[in-house]
Scaffold this motif. Structure first.
Motif, PDB file in Angstrom:
ATOM      1  N   UNK A   1      30.474  44.682  38.574  1.00 39.89           N
ATOM      2  CA  UNK A   1      30.435  43.435  37.810  1.00 39.89           C
ATOM      3  C   UNK A   1      31.275  42.377  38.518  1.00 39.89           C
ATOM      4  N   UNK A   2      31.072  41.140  38.124  1.00 37.08           N
ATOM      5  CA  UNK A   2      31.848  40.040  38.698  1.00 37.08           C
ATOM      6  C   UNK A   2      33.339  40.259  38.470  1.00 37.08           C
ATOM      7  N   UNK A   3      33.722  40.653  37.263  1.00 39.45           N
ATOM      8  CA  UNK A   3      35.142  40.815  36.975  1.00 39.45           C
ATOM      9  C   UNK A   3      35.752  42.007  37.708  1.00 39.45           C
ATOM     10  N   UNK A   4      34.977  43.036  37.925  1.00 43.36           N
ATOM     11  CA  UNK A   4      35.496  44.177  38.691  1.00 43.36           C
ATOM     12  C   UNK A   4      35.895  43.717  40.091  1.00 43.36           C
ATOM     13  N   UNK A   5      35.061  42.876  40.689  1.00 44.03           N
ATOM     14  CA  UNK A   5      35.360  42.370  42.032  1.00 44.03           C
ATOM     15  C   UNK A   5      36.518  41.375  41.982  1.00 44.03           C
ATOM     16  N   UNK A   6      36.596  40.600  40.907  1.00 42.77           N
ATOM     17  CA  UNK A   6      37.716  39.658  40.754  1.00 42.77           C
ATOM     18  C   UNK A   6      39.039  40.419  40.680  1.00 42.77           C
ATOM     19  N   UNK A   7      39.046  41.522  39.922  1.00 43.40           N
ATOM     20  CA  UNK A   7      40.274  42.317  39.831  1.00 43.40           C
ATOM     21  C   UNK A   7      40.598  42.954  41.180  1.00 43.40           C
ATOM     22  N   UNK A   8      39.578  43.397  41.903  1.00 46.40           N
ATOM     23  CA  UNK A   8      39.801  43.955  43.242  1.00 46.40           C
ATOM     24  C   UNK A   8      40.383  42.910  44.185  1.00 46.40           C
ATOM     25  N   UNK A   9      40.142  41.649  43.908  1.00 44.79           N
ATOM     26  CA  UNK A   9      40.593  40.555  44.776  1.00 44.79           C
ATOM     27  C   UNK A   9      41.989  40.062  44.420  1.00 44.79           C
ATOM     28  N   UNK A  10      42.614  40.673  43.426  1.00 44.94           N
ATOM     29  CA  UNK A  10      43.996  40.338  43.102  1.00 44.94           C
ATOM     30  C   UNK A  10      44.223  39.668  41.762  1.00 44.94           C
ATOM     31  N   UNK A  11      43.152  39.226  41.095  1.00 47.59           N
ATOM     32  CA  UNK A  11      43.316  38.582  39.783  1.00 47.59           C
ATOM     33  C   UNK A  11      43.629  39.653  38.728  1.00 47.59           C
ATOM     34  N   UNK A  12      44.397  39.281  37.716  1.00 48.71           N
ATOM     35  CA  UNK A  12      44.641  40.205  36.604  1.00 48.71           C
ATOM     36  C   UNK A  12      44.311  39.570  35.260  1.00 48.71           C
ATOM     37  N   UNK A  13      43.613  38.431  35.297  1.00 44.69           N
ATOM     38  CA  UNK A  13      43.234  37.746  34.064  1.00 44.69           C
ATOM     39  C   UNK A  13      41.847  37.138  34.223  1.00 44.69           C
ATOM     40  N   UNK A  14      40.962  37.445  33.295  1.00 39.92           N
ATOM     41  CA  UNK A  14      39.614  36.901  33.320  1.00 39.92           C
ATOM     42  C   UNK A  14      39.645  35.380  33.156  1.00 39.92           C
ATOM     43  N   UNK A  15      40.493  34.896  32.247  1.00 38.76           N
ATOM     44  CA  UNK A  15      40.584  33.452  31.991  1.00 38.76           C
ATOM     45  C   UNK A  15      41.059  32.704  33.225  1.00 38.76           C
ATOM     46  N   UNK A  16      42.120  33.224  33.854  1.00 36.03           N
ATOM     47  CA  UNK A  16      42.655  32.572  35.059  1.00 36.03           C
ATOM     48  C   UNK A  16      41.601  32.549  36.152  1.00 36.03           C
ATOM     49  N   UNK A  17      40.912  33.675  36.337  1.00 36.97           N
ATOM     50  CA  UNK A  17      39.886  33.738  37.382  1.00 36.97           C
ATOM     51  C   UNK A  17      38.785  32.713  37.141  1.00 36.97           C
ATOM     52  N   UNK A  18      38.196  32.717  35.940  1.00 41.83           N
ATOM     53  CA  UNK A  18      37.088  31.795  35.654  1.00 41.83           C
ATOM     54  C   UNK A  18      37.515  30.335  35.762  1.00 41.83           C
ATOM     55  N   UNK A  19      38.690  30.027  35.238  1.00 47.78           N
ATOM     56  CA  UNK A  19      39.182  28.640  35.279  1.00 47.78           C
ATOM     57  C   UNK A  19      39.424  28.186  36.708  1.00 47.78           C
ATOM     58  N   UNK A  20      40.098  29.028  37.467  1.00 48.09           N
ATOM     59  CA  UNK A  20      40.456  28.648  38.829  1.00 48.09           C
ATOM     60  C   UNK A  20      39.218  28.589  39.727  1.00 48.09           C
ATOM     61  N   UNK A  21      38.295  29.520  39.515  1.00 46.72           N
ATOM     62  CA  UNK A  21      37.079  29.521  40.339  1.00 46.72           C
ATOM     63  C   UNK A  21      36.302  28.218  40.152  1.00 46.72           C
ATOM     64  N   UNK A  22      36.134  27.823  38.901  1.00 45.31           N
ATOM     65  CA  UNK A  22      35.371  26.591  38.641  1.00 45.31           C
ATOM     66  C   UNK A  22      36.103  25.375  39.192  1.00 45.31           C
TER      67      UNK A  22
END
Length: 593
Positions: free
Chosen positions: A557-578
């Motif tokens: 999933x997208x979030x699985x890869x986001x966590x593998x990339x160092x993120x530990x928060x779904x909100x932070x990842x989505x906000x920062x990515x956009x």
């Protein structure tokens, strides 16, 4: 307490058959490994879970001892045609069983059973504690016949007893498995682990043990080069054998990406210690202890770090706890004695070393420790006798242990020539003890000796204890410094991939530049026009963009890869990515696949 934390207690054998005992332990271990693949979940390591084997404990004790919000317990009963597995999950905060399940299965369907139960636990856990990214496959199915796998579990059972006779029995079992299934990678790794354990614990001469382990490790490496266990072993080899910390970090980070375990956090703590970065090393050993609070080696290393920082009272507490958990651990006694010695209690230290019991004479701790005490107490004759006896081991298998004690004794005697003579001998023979000298408080007076510094920097070029100390201005960094440090920081991020650590702090980052944290904060602002979070998350976004397009990651999933990339928060990842890309992660993925 982390709400997303869990322990799996050893499954209880409800049959009289000893083979069922092997299966119970193996099932427990596989479920622990499976759940550890879920990035957002903190899973107690095997050592701490198995501390409670065959013990009657309360929910309150589990909560307090393991600091987990939930735990699994279960039992296994087998007959020739049927296996009944009972599993239940308990909430430690509210002290209630929120589900229980019974699985009646064919004993031959061992891999399907492990996968089914692991997924069932993960799904129920998600229902109870909130969203988790769960992979389709949590258990690795080994391409071996079930009878071979059951024999393998028997080998693991003996291996994890962690004693000499059981280790030899495990090696014998694993070798017989290799004859039948030569492409099964795990037995090679387990034989390597057994020999390494015996060499480290002094149950075999270290050189002999590591030499015996080498061929098995190389075979495992050829079969599964990217596995977490292979990468972890490579990190140790690059550090202690090759003195290449850059490569050691690369392998340790690869292992961490695959499956975060306390062993990997302990290894990274080791690497940071070798460089003299004791603050970040504490962060990593704390993470290891969080995952495995009953690991004797984790407690030892926490105490060792306090010893290096000359906080001897705290050091003793952790070192004594390590011995309480494993009285046979050979490392803590020297640092308990040295903590007494260096805190101004040489008589007490001498008494401690004199009364050491259960320590092999070949360990040299008793001899070396007493000789150090005699050096401090000014008992010249006894000290000279100790030195002569230590020197008698310089042509034996115990040369490394003898050398390190001789270096420490002569340092306490302030005999600079002898210290340099033995340090050079250790360096010329490429002995790992050289790396342990770097942060030693006994040798801190030698940090200003140019010859000593040169040896340390040849062994560890990025050694923060011996690099030229910088004098900082109160004003902001000037233009030239900003340019230079910006380039250096970028290279550090590329080499070490620090951003993959979700707990990375500004203070950790500063330690790699050997700058105060406030200077690094200024550097990020002036050199990159970013704050710390923006700077680190930019690297994580770039890592995500690379990973999301890899063929091997299409099932994640997208979030699985986001966590593998160092993120530990779904909100932070989505906000920062956009913010960076101008589109959502989903939109980005659709436009690039």
């Amino acid at each position: 307490m982390n709400k997303k934390s869990i322990a799996v207690l050893p499954f209880v054998n409800m049959s009289n058959d000893i083979n069922n005992e092997y299966f119970c332990d193996g099932l427990t271990e596989e479920i622990i490994n499976a759940l550890a693949k879920i990035k957002q979940l903190s899973v107690t390591s095997r050592t701490s879970s198995f501390y409670f084997k065959n013990k009657t404990v309360t929910v309150e004790q589990i909560r307090e001892k393991l600091n987990v919000a939930t735990f699994i317990e279960g039992s296994v009963r087998t007959s020739k045609r049927k296996m009944r597995i009972t599993v239940q999950m308990i909430d430690t905060l509210e002290d209630f069983h929120f589900w229980s399940e019974v699985f009646d299965r064919n004993p031959e369907d061992v891999f399907e059973i492990q996968e089914e139960i692991s997924h069932f636990i993960a799904e129920k856990l998600r229902e109870h504690i909130g969203h988790l990214e769960i992979e389709d496959k949590l258990i690795e199915r080994y391409e071996v016949p079930v009878p071979v796998y059951r024999e393998y579990l028997k080998g693991r059972y003996y291996l994890m007893k962690l004693d000499y006779d059981s280790s030899l029995k495990a090696i014998e079992i694993f070798k017989s498995i290799i004859e039948r299934s030569p492409n099964f990678v795990n037995p090679y790794l387990d034989i390597n682990q057994a020999y390494t354990f015996m060499g480290t614990m002094g149950l075999l001469p270290a050189f002999e043990a590591f030499q015996k382990a080498q061929s098995f490790f190389e075979k495992a490496r050829s079969l599964s080069p990217n596995s977490s266990r292979v990468q972890l072993n490579l990190a140790w080899i690059e550090c202690w054998q090759n003195w290449n910390l850059k490569k050691a970090y690369e392998h340790a980070n690869k292992a961490l990406e695959t499956q975060p375990t306390d062993e990997i956090y302990l290894t990274i703590s080791n690497l940071l210690t070798v460089e003299g970065k004791l603050g970040p090393a504490q962060n990593y050993i704390d993470k290891a202890l969080e995952l495995d609070p009953f690991s004797s080696i984790n407690h030892h290393y926490k105490g060792f770090l306090y010893y290096l920082q000359e906080d001897y009272d705290k050091a003793k507490r952790y070192l004594e706890k390590a011995l309480e958990l494993n009285p046979n651990l050979p490392f803590p006694p020297i640092y308990i004695g040295n903590s007494l010695l260096l805190s101004g209690k040489p008589i007490e230290a001498l008494s401690y070393f004199n009364t050491l019991s259960g320590i092999s004479i070949k360990d040299l701790t008793k001899l070396g420790g007493k000789t150090m005490c005699y050096a401090v107490l000014g008992e010249t004759t006894k000290c000279d006798d100790g030195i002569k006896e230590l020197e008698s081991y310089l042509t034996s298998d115990l040369v490394e242990k003898a050398l390190i004690f001789l270096i420490l004794v002569y340092a306490l005697l302030e005999n600079e020539d002898k210290v340099l003579e033995y340090v050079k001998e250790a360096f010329n023979n490429h002995l790992p003890l050289v790396l342990l000298l770097n942060p030693s408080p006994v040798l801190k007076s030698f940090k200003n000796n140019q010859h000593y510094k040169d040896i340390m920097l040849r062994a560890i070029p990025d050694n923060v204890n011996y690099k030229q100390k910088k004098k900082y201005k109160q004003a902001l960094l000037d233009t030239n410094e900003v340019t230079r440090y910006s380039k250096e920081l970028k290279q550090i991020m590329i080499d070490y991939k620090l951003y993959l650590n979700p707990d990375l702090s500004l203070k950790d980052l500063a330690s790699y530049l050997d700058l105060p944290a406030n200077y690094v904060s200024q550097l990020l602002n002036l050199g990159f026009q970013k704050n710390f979070s923006e700077y680190i998350n930019t690297f994580r976004i770039n890592e995500f963009k690379e990973r999301i397009l890899l063929e091997e990651n299409k099932g994640l999933t997208i979030m699985a890869i986001a966590y593998d990339s160092g993120f530990n928060s779904k909100t932070v990842f989505n906000t920062f990515f956009k913010k960076i890309e101008g589109v959502t992660p989903n939109a980005y993925l659709k436009s690039h696949r």
